[in-house]
Design a protein around this motif. Structure first.
Motif, PDB file in Angstrom:
ATOM      1  N   ALA A 184     -77.224  10.845  -6.431  1.00  0.00           N
ATOM      2  CA  ALA A 184     -76.120   9.987  -6.406  1.00  0.00           C
ATOM      3  C   ALA A 184     -75.816   9.304  -7.710  1.00  0.00           C
ATOM      4  CB  ALA A 184     -76.244   9.209  -5.196  1.00  0.00           C
ATOM      5  N   ILE A 185     -77.001   8.798  -8.212  1.00  0.00           N
ATOM      6  CA  ILE A 185     -76.975   7.937  -9.367  1.00  0.00           C
ATOM      7  C   ILE A 185     -76.651   8.827 -10.630  1.00  0.00           C
ATOM      8  CG2 ILE A 185     -78.559   6.847 -11.109  1.00  0.00           C
ATOM      9  CD1 ILE A 185     -80.126   5.647  -8.586  1.00  0.00           C
ATOM     10  N   ILE A 209     -72.991   9.058 -10.712  1.00  0.00           N
ATOM     11  CA  ILE A 209     -72.366   7.961 -11.190  1.00  0.00           C
ATOM     12  C   ILE A 209     -72.455   7.764 -12.658  1.00  0.00           C
ATOM     13  CG2 ILE A 209     -72.729   5.282 -11.440  1.00  0.00           C
ATOM     14  CD1 ILE A 209     -73.705   5.462  -8.420  1.00  0.00           C
ATOM     15  N   ARG A 255     -69.810  10.069 -14.206  1.00  0.00           N
ATOM     16  CA  ARG A 255     -68.305   9.670 -14.219  1.00  0.00           C
ATOM     17  C   ARG A 255     -67.942   8.330 -14.821  1.00  0.00           C
ATOM     18  NH1 ARG A 255     -68.763  10.071  -8.654  1.00  0.00           N
ATOM     19  NH2 ARG A 255     -69.285   8.015  -7.971  1.00  0.00           N
ATOM     20  N   THR A 256     -68.851   7.541 -15.115  1.00  0.00           N
ATOM     21  CA  THR A 256     -68.652   6.264 -15.980  1.00  0.00           C
ATOM     22  C   THR A 256     -68.672   5.856 -17.303  1.00  0.00           C
ATOM     23  OG1 THR A 256     -70.711   5.146 -15.450  1.00  0.00           O
ATOM     24  CG2 THR A 256     -69.226   5.142 -13.650  1.00  0.00           C
ATOM     25  N   ALA A 257     -68.199   5.045 -17.793  1.00  0.00           N
ATOM     26  CA  ALA A 257     -68.556   4.715 -19.443  1.00  0.00           C
ATOM     27  C   ALA A 257     -69.744   4.145 -19.648  1.00  0.00           C
ATOM     28  CB  ALA A 257     -67.402   3.625 -19.848  1.00  0.00           C
ATOM     29  N   PHE A 258     -70.532   3.860 -18.552  1.00  0.00           N
ATOM     30  CA  PHE A 258     -71.669   3.183 -18.702  1.00  0.00           C
ATOM     31  C   PHE A 258     -72.825   4.300 -18.860  1.00  0.00           C
ATOM     32  CE2 PHE A 258     -75.767   1.264 -17.640  1.00  0.00           C
ATOM     33  CZ  PHE A 258     -75.667  -0.032 -18.184  1.00  0.00           C
ATOM     34  N   GLU A 259     -73.665   4.358 -19.785  1.00  0.00           N
ATOM     35  CA  GLU A 259     -74.555   5.123 -20.081  1.00  0.00           C
ATOM     36  C   GLU A 259     -76.015   4.804 -19.488  1.00  0.00           C
ATOM     37  OE1 GLU A 259     -75.902   5.811 -24.156  1.00  0.00           O
ATOM     38  OE2 GLU A 259     -77.879   6.842 -23.335  1.00  0.00           O
ATOM     39  N   VAL A 260     -75.925   5.593 -18.144  1.00  0.00           N
ATOM     40  CA  VAL A 260     -77.589   5.190 -17.338  1.00  0.00           C
ATOM     41  C   VAL A 260     -78.719   5.651 -17.876  1.00  0.00           C
ATOM     42  CG1 VAL A 260     -78.417   5.264 -14.904  1.00  0.00           C
ATOM     43  CG2 VAL A 260     -75.961   5.114 -15.223  1.00  0.00           C
ATOM     44  N   ARG A 261     -79.557   4.806 -18.186  1.00  0.00           N
ATOM     45  CA  ARG A 261     -80.882   5.223 -18.553  1.00  0.00           C
ATOM     46  C   ARG A 261     -81.895   5.319 -17.803  1.00  0.00           C
ATOM     47  NH1 ARG A 261     -80.719   2.720 -24.827  1.00  0.00           N
ATOM     48  NH2 ARG A 261     -79.460   4.293 -25.663  1.00  0.00           N
ATOM     49  N   SER A 262     -82.046   4.048 -16.740  1.00  0.00           N
ATOM     50  CA  SER A 262     -82.878   4.225 -16.021  1.00  0.00           C
ATOM     51  C   SER A 262     -82.440   3.283 -14.660  1.00  0.00           C
ATOM     52  CB  SER A 262     -84.076   3.281 -16.428  1.00  0.00           C
ATOM     53  OG  SER A 262     -83.872   1.920 -16.667  1.00  0.00           O
ATOM     54  N   HIS A 263     -83.290   3.245 -13.500  1.00  0.00           N
ATOM     55  CA  HIS A 263     -82.640   2.599 -12.308  1.00  0.00           C
ATOM     56  C   HIS A 263     -83.812   1.982 -11.638  1.00  0.00           C
ATOM     57  CE1 HIS A 263     -82.837   6.753 -11.330  1.00  0.00           C
ATOM     58  NE2 HIS A 263     -83.374   6.305 -10.172  1.00  0.00           N
ATOM     59  N   ASP A 264     -83.285   1.001 -10.814  1.00  0.00           N
ATOM     60  CA  ASP A 264     -84.365   0.052  -9.967  1.00  0.00           C
ATOM     61  C   ASP A 264     -83.599   0.454  -8.495  1.00  0.00           C
ATOM     62  OD1 ASP A 264     -86.120  -0.881 -11.519  1.00  0.00           O
ATOM     63  OD2 ASP A 264     -84.777  -2.488 -11.935  1.00  0.00           O
ATOM     64  N   THR A 310     -80.099  -1.586  -9.355  1.00  0.00           N
ATOM     65  CA  THR A 310     -79.831  -1.816 -10.595  1.00  0.00           C
ATOM     66  C   THR A 310     -79.856  -0.788 -11.562  1.00  0.00           C
ATOM     67  OG1 THR A 310     -80.656  -3.994 -10.205  1.00  0.00           O
ATOM     68  CG2 THR A 310     -80.107  -3.483 -12.597  1.00  0.00           C
ATOM     69  N   LEU A 311     -78.645  -0.340 -12.365  1.00  0.00           N
ATOM     70  CA  LEU A 311     -78.885   0.699 -13.289  1.00  0.00           C
ATOM     71  C   LEU A 311     -78.905  -0.014 -14.668  1.00  0.00           C
ATOM     72  CD1 LEU A 311     -75.845   2.871 -11.823  1.00  0.00           C
ATOM     73  CD2 LEU A 311     -78.257   2.826 -11.015  1.00  0.00           C
ATOM     74  N   HIS A 312     -79.888   0.501 -15.413  1.00  0.00           N
ATOM     75  CA  HIS A 312     -80.106   0.090 -16.646  1.00  0.00           C
ATOM     76  C   HIS A 312     -79.601   1.018 -17.717  1.00  0.00           C
ATOM     77  CE1 HIS A 312     -82.596  -3.234 -15.407  1.00  0.00           C
ATOM     78  NE2 HIS A 312     -83.019  -2.274 -14.435  1.00  0.00           N
ATOM     79  N   GLY A 313     -78.973   0.670 -18.869  1.00  0.00           N
ATOM     80  CA  GLY A 313     -78.722   1.542 -19.783  1.00  0.00           C
ATOM     81  C   GLY A 313     -77.571   0.728 -20.820  1.00  0.00           C
ATOM     82  N   ARG A 314     -76.714   1.418 -21.410  1.00  0.00           N
ATOM     83  CA  ARG A 314     -75.839   0.982 -22.524  1.00  0.00           C
ATOM     84  C   ARG A 314     -74.221   0.944 -21.914  1.00  0.00           C
ATOM     85  NH1 ARG A 314     -75.926   3.549 -28.259  1.00  0.00           N
ATOM     86  NH2 ARG A 314     -75.715   5.337 -26.872  1.00  0.00           N
ATOM     87  N   ARG A 349     -72.058   1.344 -26.373  1.00  0.00           N
ATOM     88  CA  ARG A 349     -71.870   2.755 -26.908  1.00  0.00           C
ATOM     89  C   ARG A 349     -70.740   2.951 -27.932  1.00  0.00           C
ATOM     90  NH1 ARG A 349     -71.452   6.585 -21.506  1.00  0.00           N
ATOM     91  NH2 ARG A 349     -71.830   8.295 -23.170  1.00  0.00           N
TER      92      ARG A 349
END
Lengths: 157, 157
Positions: A126-127, A130, A133-142, B144-148, B153
DNA sequence: GTTCCTGCAAAGGTTTTGCACCATA
DNA sequence: TATGGTGCAAAACCTTTGCAGGAAC
């Protein structure tokens, strides 16, 4: 949902190698408190508080300042080898970011305060979706789930 | 993934009612700092730091101590009307837990520190499935998603 | 020898607690 | 009037920073 397999220690050894290599590559020196922190993290499997880690090292004979532990943990976090988890009304905990990408999330009991770990493939997918599909670049998650652990449920019937 | 609709203020009013009712039900008194905190939270839509909220109240003429704000926020959290979000190296933020169950999660930019909100149905479903399948009783969750972020970007090309 | 790292101590910032006073019921 | 809530101040707590001495390169 899977439990941590026996190859956890293998991954921890790989993490230790990766951590030492990353420091070397960045021109950092070895042999001091920082190296001791890495060794201890790999041996303990991560998921410790800074003060706890410092105490362990001092009990093992190393004379390490808590400040140095924080410095080491912060550096490893910046490199991306460590993940910092902040839970309400508790000191931050630090967990290994393993080379194979395996990681887990937390269940925190609101009643007794105990924390447990889990991992779940559907959640990860699921992550990823996301992220795609978004402009946010996900690198890690909690992810932290709050509720009541099995023991507290049983105690309350 | 959906953005917060216009009925947010409707939900905030409902939250205010629910909060005041919950306090009354528990035998708490009204009219002091606690009530002021509830009003302000409902008006502001939540997602504030304790100190920030105290400052707002004082600027509005209420003479409220920061300690009282913390006490009120803690109480509301215990009742389950408020959600406390702890991010690394930042004071905790408090968000409304709305009666309709609508909630969101956070995107934190590692570069500029900005935070954004999102919600995602697949994520919620994955968590519900975990809840259904384990001995742990899930009551709430933080993601919480961490990234850029998009801006960082773009700045880095 | 130079630079980086470290320990120690002190500061920083957030959150909690103690206590006397006041307001609500 | 009794109790609970509040403001104020101080403490507690986790984490960061300054600095001088020491270790690694």
């Amino acid at each position: 949902m899977t439990s941590a397999p026996d190859n956890q220690s293998v991954a921890a050894v790989a993490w230790r190698e990766a951590a030492l290599a990353a420091l070397r590559e960045r021109g950092h020196r070895t042999g001091g408190a920082r190296t001791a922190v890495i060794e201890r993290l790999a041996a303990g499997g991560g998921c410790v508080e800074a003060e706890e880690l410092a105490r362990d090292l001092r009990q093992a004979g190393d004379q390490v300042a808590t400040a140095s532990v924080y410095r080491a943990l912060t550096l490893l976090g910046e490199i991306g080898l460590l993940h910092r988890i902040a839970l309400p009304s508790a000191p931050a905990r630090f967990e290994l970011v393993l080379p194979d990408g395996a990681h887990h999330h937390h269940l925190v009991c609101a009643n007794c305060g105990s924390t447990d770990a889990f991992s779940d493939e559907a959640l990860e997918q699921a992550i990823q979706k996301i992220s795609a599909r978004t402009a946010f670049e996900v690198r890690s998650h909690d992810i932290t789930l709050h509720g009541r652990c099995a023991a507290c449920r049983a105690a309350a019937q």
